[in-house]
Design a protein around this motif. Sequence first.
Motif, PDB file in Angstrom:
ATOM      1  N   GLY A  46       0.796  -1.218   0.000  1.00  0.00           N
ATOM      2  CA  GLY A  46       0.000   0.000   0.000  1.00  0.00           C
ATOM      3  C   GLY A  46       0.831   1.271   0.000  1.00  0.00           C
ATOM      4  O   GLY A  46       0.441   2.284  -0.579  1.00  0.00           O
ATOM      5  N   GLU A  47       1.979   1.212   0.625  1.00  0.00           N
ATOM      6  CA  GLU A  47       2.860   2.384   0.666  1.00  0.00           C
ATOM      7  C   GLU A  47       3.340   2.749  -0.742  1.00  0.00           C
ATOM      8  O   GLU A  47       3.286   3.912  -1.150  1.00  0.00           O
ATOM      9  CB  GLU A  47       4.042   2.075   1.588  1.00  0.00           C
ATOM     10  CG  GLU A  47       4.822   3.270   2.025  1.00  0.00           C
ATOM     11  CD  GLU A  47       5.852   2.882   3.075  1.00  0.00           C
ATOM     12  OE1 GLU A  47       6.996   2.522   2.690  1.00  0.00           O
ATOM     13  OE2 GLU A  47       5.510   2.930   4.271  1.00  0.00           O
ATOM     14  N   HIS A  50       0.403   4.062  -2.751  1.00  0.00           N
ATOM     15  CA  HIS A  50       0.045   5.449  -2.416  1.00  0.00           C
ATOM     16  C   HIS A  50       0.963   6.445  -3.121  1.00  0.00           C
ATOM     17  O   HIS A  50       0.498   7.465  -3.648  1.00  0.00           O
ATOM     18  CB  HIS A  50       0.085   5.649  -0.897  1.00  0.00           C
ATOM     19  CG  HIS A  50      -0.444   6.968  -0.469  1.00  0.00           C
ATOM     20  ND1 HIS A  50       0.353   7.937   0.080  1.00  0.00           N
ATOM     21  CD2 HIS A  50      -1.692   7.497  -0.549  1.00  0.00           C
ATOM     22  CE1 HIS A  50      -0.374   9.006   0.333  1.00  0.00           C
ATOM     23  NE2 HIS A  50      -1.618   8.765  -0.035  1.00  0.00           N
ATOM     24  N   GLU A  51       2.254   6.139  -3.157  1.00  0.00           N
ATOM     25  CA  GLU A  51       3.197   7.013  -3.869  1.00  0.00           C
ATOM     26  C   GLU A  51       2.872   7.064  -5.367  1.00  0.00           C
ATOM     27  O   GLU A  51       2.903   8.134  -5.979  1.00  0.00           O
ATOM     28  CB  GLU A  51       4.637   6.556  -3.641  1.00  0.00           C
ATOM     29  CG  GLU A  51       5.145   6.830  -2.244  1.00  0.00           C
ATOM     30  CD  GLU A  51       5.053   8.305  -1.849  1.00  0.00           C
ATOM     31  OE1 GLU A  51       5.454   9.172  -2.657  1.00  0.00           O
ATOM     32  OE2 GLU A  51       4.557   8.584  -0.742  1.00  0.00           O
ATOM     33  N   LYS A  54      -0.191   9.206  -5.990  1.00  0.00           N
ATOM     34  CA  LYS A  54       0.087  10.641  -5.866  1.00  0.00           C
ATOM     35  C   LYS A  54       0.751  11.189  -7.129  1.00  0.00           C
ATOM     36  O   LYS A  54       0.597  12.356  -7.454  1.00  0.00           O
ATOM     37  CB  LYS A  54       0.971  10.925  -4.654  1.00  0.00           C
ATOM     38  CG  LYS A  54       0.247  10.750  -3.340  1.00  0.00           C
ATOM     39  CD  LYS A  54       0.995  11.310  -2.148  1.00  0.00           C
ATOM     40  CE  LYS A  54       2.329  10.688  -1.895  1.00  0.00           C
ATOM     41  NZ  LYS A  54       2.960  11.121  -0.634  1.00  0.00           N
ATOM     42  N   CYS A  63      -6.783  -4.054  -5.162  1.00  0.00           N
ATOM     43  CA  CYS A  63      -5.845  -4.081  -4.044  1.00  0.00           C
ATOM     44  C   CYS A  63      -6.147  -5.194  -3.058  1.00  0.00           C
ATOM     45  O   CYS A  63      -7.295  -5.385  -2.643  1.00  0.00           O
ATOM     46  CB  CYS A  63      -5.917  -2.729  -3.324  1.00  0.00           C
ATOM     47  SG  CYS A  63      -4.772  -2.547  -1.953  1.00  0.00           S
ATOM     48  N   SER A  74      -6.279   0.739   4.806  1.00  0.00           N
ATOM     49  CA  SER A  74      -5.634   2.035   5.068  1.00  0.00           C
ATOM     50  C   SER A  74      -5.407   2.799   3.766  1.00  0.00           C
ATOM     51  O   SER A  74      -5.617   4.013   3.705  1.00  0.00           O
ATOM     52  CB  SER A  74      -4.307   1.828   5.798  1.00  0.00           C
ATOM     53  OG  SER A  74      -4.529   1.229   7.057  1.00  0.00           O
ATOM     54  N   LEU A  75      -4.987   2.094   2.730  1.00  0.00           N
ATOM     55  CA  LEU A  75      -4.810   2.734   1.427  1.00  0.00           C
ATOM     56  C   LEU A  75      -6.142   3.269   0.914  1.00  0.00           C
ATOM     57  O   LEU A  75      -6.219   4.405   0.426  1.00  0.00           O
ATOM     58  CB  LEU A  75      -4.210   1.750   0.418  1.00  0.00           C
ATOM     59  CG  LEU A  75      -4.060   2.271  -1.013  1.00  0.00           C
ATOM     60  CD1 LEU A  75      -3.098   3.463  -1.069  1.00  0.00           C
ATOM     61  CD2 LEU A  75      -3.582   1.153  -1.934  1.00  0.00           C
ATOM     62  N   MET A  78      -6.999   6.483   2.641  1.00  0.00           N
ATOM     63  CA  MET A  78      -6.162   7.589   2.159  1.00  0.00           C
ATOM     64  C   MET A  78      -6.659   8.087   0.802  1.00  0.00           C
ATOM     65  O   MET A  78      -6.689   9.292   0.546  1.00  0.00           O
ATOM     66  CB  MET A  78      -4.698   7.146   2.087  1.00  0.00           C
ATOM     67  CG  MET A  78      -4.105   6.854   3.449  1.00  0.00           C
ATOM     68  SD  MET A  78      -2.500   6.035   3.341  1.00  0.00           S
ATOM     69  CE  MET A  78      -1.430   7.446   3.167  1.00  0.00           C
ATOM     70  N   ILE A  79      -7.040   7.163  -0.054  1.00  0.00           N
ATOM     71  CA  ILE A  79      -7.551   7.522  -1.377  1.00  0.00           C
ATOM     72  C   ILE A  79      -8.857   8.305  -1.247  1.00  0.00           C
ATOM     73  O   ILE A  79      -9.048   9.320  -1.908  1.00  0.00           O
ATOM     74  CB  ILE A  79      -7.739   6.256  -2.247  1.00  0.00           C
ATOM     75  CG1 ILE A  79      -6.373   5.718  -2.680  1.00  0.00           C
ATOM     76  CG2 ILE A  79      -8.623   6.532  -3.454  1.00  0.00           C
ATOM     77  CD1 ILE A  79      -6.427   4.352  -3.345  1.00  0.00           C
ATOM     78  N   SER A  82      -8.411  11.992  -0.040  1.00  0.00           N
ATOM     79  CA  SER A  82      -7.794  12.954  -0.953  1.00  0.00           C
ATOM     80  C   SER A  82      -8.807  13.452  -1.981  1.00  0.00           C
ATOM     81  O   SER A  82      -9.505  12.667  -2.619  1.00  0.00           O
ATOM     82  CB  SER A  82      -6.621  12.293  -1.681  1.00  0.00           C
ATOM     83  OG  SER A  82      -6.129  13.152  -2.685  1.00  0.00           O
ATOM     84  N   THR A  85      -8.466  11.929  -5.545  1.00  0.00           N
ATOM     85  CA  THR A  85      -8.695  10.504  -5.792  1.00  0.00           C
ATOM     86  C   THR A  85      -9.961   9.962  -5.139  1.00  0.00           C
ATOM     87  O   THR A  85     -10.203   8.758  -5.191  1.00  0.00           O
ATOM     88  CB  THR A  85      -7.492   9.679  -5.294  1.00  0.00           C
ATOM     89  OG1 THR A  85      -7.294   9.930  -3.906  1.00  0.00           O
ATOM     90  CG2 THR A  85      -6.239  10.022  -6.081  1.00  0.00           C
TER      91      THR A  85
END
Length: 160
Positions: A46-47, A50-51, A54, A63, A74-75, A78-79, A82, A85
């Motif tokens: 996921g890290e 996420h990059e 972005k 996923c 968690s991803l 975050m999506i 934002s 997204t």
Amino acid sequence: MLENYTSALKKEMKVLVVDDVVYMRAIIIDMLSRLGITNITEAVDGEQAHELIKQNSYSMVLCDWHMPKLNGISLLRMIRFSYDTKTLPFIMITSNQKLDDVKECIASGVSGFLLKPFELDSLEKQLGDLHDDVVLHHHTINALNSDVVNALEAQTHSES
């Protein structure tokens, strides 16, 4: 099931596949390719995903839930948090069938689920069900990109 997806849309679609298991990513990518979707990016967790999100525009994310560093839920959060997204179609892939976890995922804004192990027809059905979401997201990104270009051009002309 993917009759609604024109070949042009399939070629334009940019899909991000996120799974820490290389074999699982290979299976998903093979299935997507067999459905005519070939613009695919891979992320190992996921890290990394996420990059990539972005830095790039994607039409959809597939996923895995359980991964090191940053898991799928968690991803997803975050999506959805934002502005850029929040409408990105997101399919969670999991072997987890606990009702509370499914509810948590739905509350976090997941677009669809694939339960492991899954077959090509299950993936195709999920993609078919998300057709309108993919098209809307695709058009929103294109409109935003067009608006940004027009605003920058207008600013450049007014400064001249």
